[in-house]
Design a protein around this motif. Sequence first.
Motif, short mmCIF file in Angstrom:
data_model
loop_
_atom_site.label_atom_id
_atom_site.label_comp_id
_atom_site.label_asym_id
_atom_site.label_seq_id
_atom_site.Cartn_x
_atom_site.Cartn_y
_atom_site.Cartn_z
N PHE A 357 -82.02 -89.20 -61.47
CA PHE A 357 -80.59 -88.49 -61.48
C PHE A 357 -80.76 -87.64 -62.83
CE2 PHE A 357 -80.40 -92.75 -63.43
CZ PHE A 357 -80.04 -92.19 -64.69
N VAL A 358 -79.51 -87.22 -63.07
CA VAL A 358 -79.51 -86.31 -64.28
C VAL A 358 -78.60 -86.83 -65.36
CG1 VAL A 358 -79.18 -83.96 -65.65
CG2 VAL A 358 -80.20 -84.11 -63.12
N PRO A 359 -79.06 -87.26 -66.65
CA PRO A 359 -77.87 -88.06 -67.18
C PRO A 359 -77.01 -86.94 -67.89
CG PRO A 359 -80.57 -87.63 -68.25
CD PRO A 359 -80.34 -87.17 -66.78
N GLY A 360 -75.92 -87.61 -68.14
CA GLY A 360 -74.90 -86.83 -68.54
C GLY A 360 -75.15 -86.30 -69.92
N ALA A 361 -75.99 -86.50 -70.65
CA ALA A 361 -76.07 -85.80 -72.05
C ALA A 361 -76.51 -84.12 -71.56
CB ALA A 361 -77.27 -86.44 -72.66
N ALA A 362 -77.12 -83.90 -70.61
CA ALA A 362 -77.65 -82.50 -70.19
C ALA A 362 -76.30 -81.50 -70.14
CB ALA A 362 -78.11 -82.62 -68.99
N PHE A 363 -75.18 -82.11 -69.96
CA PHE A 363 -74.08 -81.38 -69.25
C PHE A 363 -72.75 -81.15 -70.49
CE2 PHE A 363 -75.92 -83.32 -65.57
CZ PHE A 363 -76.26 -82.19 -64.82
N THR A 364 -73.09 -81.46 -71.75
CA THR A 364 -72.05 -81.41 -72.65
C THR A 364 -72.92 -81.04 -74.00
OG1 THR A 364 -70.76 -82.81 -74.06
CG2 THR A 364 -72.51 -83.99 -73.26
N PRO A 365 -71.93 -80.12 -74.78
CA PRO A 365 -72.17 -79.84 -76.11
C PRO A 365 -72.35 -80.93 -77.29
CG PRO A 365 -69.93 -78.89 -75.72
CD PRO A 365 -70.59 -79.46 -74.39
N VAL A 366 -71.34 -82.32 -76.80
CA VAL A 366 -71.09 -83.14 -77.72
C VAL A 366 -72.35 -84.13 -77.89
CG1 VAL A 366 -69.62 -85.37 -78.02
CG2 VAL A 366 -68.84 -83.24 -76.71
#
Lengths: 404, 404
Positions: A357-366
């Motif tokens: 899957f794709v981890p959420g870290a990829a989708f946030t500038p935070v």
Amino acid sequence: MSQLRDHLSQRALGVKQSAVRDVFDIAMDPNLVSLAGGNPWLDDLPLTELSQTAADLVAKHGTESLQYGTGQGTDEMRAAACTVMAADGIPDADPEHVVITPGSQAAIDTACRAFANPGDVVVVEDPTFVGALTTFTTWELDAVATGTDDQGLVPEQLDETLTRLKDEGRRVAFLYTIPSFANPSGALLPTSRRDEVAAICQKHGVLIVEDNPYGQIAFDGNPVEPIAARHRDNVVYLGTMSKIFSPGVRIGWALVPAALKREFYLSAESAFIHASTYSQMLSTSFVNDFDWTGHVAHVTQLYRERANTLVGAIREHWDPAVEFIDPRGGFFLWATLPEGVDTLEMMAEGIKAGAVFVPGAAFTPVEGTHSTLRLAYSFVSAEKLTEGVRRLAPVVNEAVARTR
Amino acid sequence: MSQLRDHLSQRALGVKQSAVRDVFDIAMDPNLVSLAGGNPWLDDLPLTELSQTAADLVAKHGTESLQYGTGQGTDEMRAAACTVMAADGIPDADPEHVVITPGSQAAIDTACRAFANPGDVVVVEDPTFVGALTTFTTWELDAVATGTDDQGLVPEQLDETLTRLKDEGRRVAFLYTIPSFANPSGALLPTSRRDEVAAICQKHGVLIVEDNPYGQIAFDGNPVEPIAARHRDNVVYLGTMSKIFSPGVRIGWALVPAALKREFYLSAESAFIHASTYSQMLSTSFVNDFDWTGHVAHVTQLYRERANTLVGAIREHWDPAVEFIDPRGGFFLWATLPEGVDTLEMMAEGIKAGAVFVPGAAFTPVEGTHSTLRLAYSFVSAEKLTEGVRRLAPVVNEAVARTR
């Protein structure tokens, strides 16, 4: 070597090979069940009939289809884009205000070029499209996250974010938002919030870049009217053939307010002259000569079934502490694990278990750890979806258990 | 309206609708003889056979050709690019170091993204490609002209320019050069100068971006070895299918030194994800399955005849005070009128007389009036070439006479 690397720009040094990109490379392993990539399903396109069109474009129109075209895009493709936008919920788009781009990533890039100075802020919903975040980095922009819930942007938080940025003296180039079945969250922004978001941006003098690749992939068959439909003058609206026809032809577009169109178009031209003439003609034919809305209805039904399968498998196999947004359209399911889980770490365990899957870290500038993840169901058979969820179950459930 | 225009970036406000673009718009008038646009001649492509390929790519490979691809380009297209580069004179290019772009304008743009910080200098030969100048403007770069003669870059002047810039404390992002049959000058840089240019740039620690769209359009059938052939480590080499096959498919590429490839590729991906998969597969087939070198030889012969016709007509109809570079390849003839003539003004008179050229002002970052002009012969029949020169003759000859 080190001297050569002195040639790199600051922005190039700042662009990271994203976690999602790593995942896509890994996801090519045929032994893995990939829930990573958001590819559209193309097997049900009318390929035999389309191949005749493809042939005619060369045999009968080759000196046109293979030749240079005009920077803004062909008249026919801009009209076809307006046909697609009418189905999106914008019935009255003017082809004169459309600029065709080689995919909508290039339209996002053009928006940065046309509207953003280095050091400006782009406000993004959190989470947001990883490709847009990368583009913002290369333009040396600060992507500032504003809060979302399972219905997308939270207007009050957007107002606070824009007020704070104004107090800090920051120039906000634009709000970048995907209101319909967002990548990665799948969230659908309700109409009332769309009006609120538009009013807040108008109040703060902030332009909106509305990216709508998934709007027509509405499981109930009713796309929600885009923000641009009612607030045209303050919105640059991005559309694409990628999800309703083909991403391989690389045809996207921007519908730009009249006052900004010329600079947008010249900015685009400076980057790539124009999008492939052949791709524009093939896409135009798909819209004008084929039952394209029938194709969209068909694949939407398919995506709906896949989403249902995925949701069912999660409910069966995963710890109920895993929350997720039940998709009402689009390609993606967004899951949130209990606080303390690091899905970037968990990804490696998932791969060992045979699914990715794709981890959420990829989708946030935070910065920091994130307990979110994205599952893409668009390109995966029901059987594989269930198998992927099953393989991930021990990894997910143990991660959840460790937080108790 | 004025508030909306506040959204524009500094760079967007700085991009001008170029003189050459105005000319292209005017040149669409079918009553004019256009010597403006540098289109390749496509009528002699094997369109019937290519149409079968185009059909097969959809019917048999549609789920691949219409789908997302990899950011760096397909393996097959990168190998095909190496085949083309071998014919350019670079026999040993490694597909791993090739990044496919949607046309080579996008590769120029990517070079700016990867190597240039705002405010940097790009050193350009004067005159140079108008599209590159526009791109440099959008990246907020100073294009600094260095002198040329009828053999292209003058090495001593390049050395002086780079020394001066160093003394001024300027960062030079790269030298942008078109050594073979340059647009717009048609000049061919001799091999000895290529080595000198490479040595000078090496000495100053300046990267070279070598743009070579026309190298194979050598009227004597012998392309001159590119700078990159012998100085690979300090050169980003740009190639394209536009002049040897089709500009409408928008396929170009960069051959990038190993130490810089990763950032170049990620910079490219951030701008457009990848070039059209379909266009890559069609271009690959043209290189692998067709007599593409035969096609290049054929059109080169055609361009040579047209250049000869153009030169003959100029010698017959224009005042001998008009100097020009006799083309040895490529698409363009560059003429210089006596000092004091303003070819931008003259263009309007030319249009009244029924023919259109591109004034030299389009091709230089140097402000002021210019007595130069570009004539494109690539897309114009012998009859029309002669007619265009004849129509322009009174305008040109009177402008020359006024300087006496």
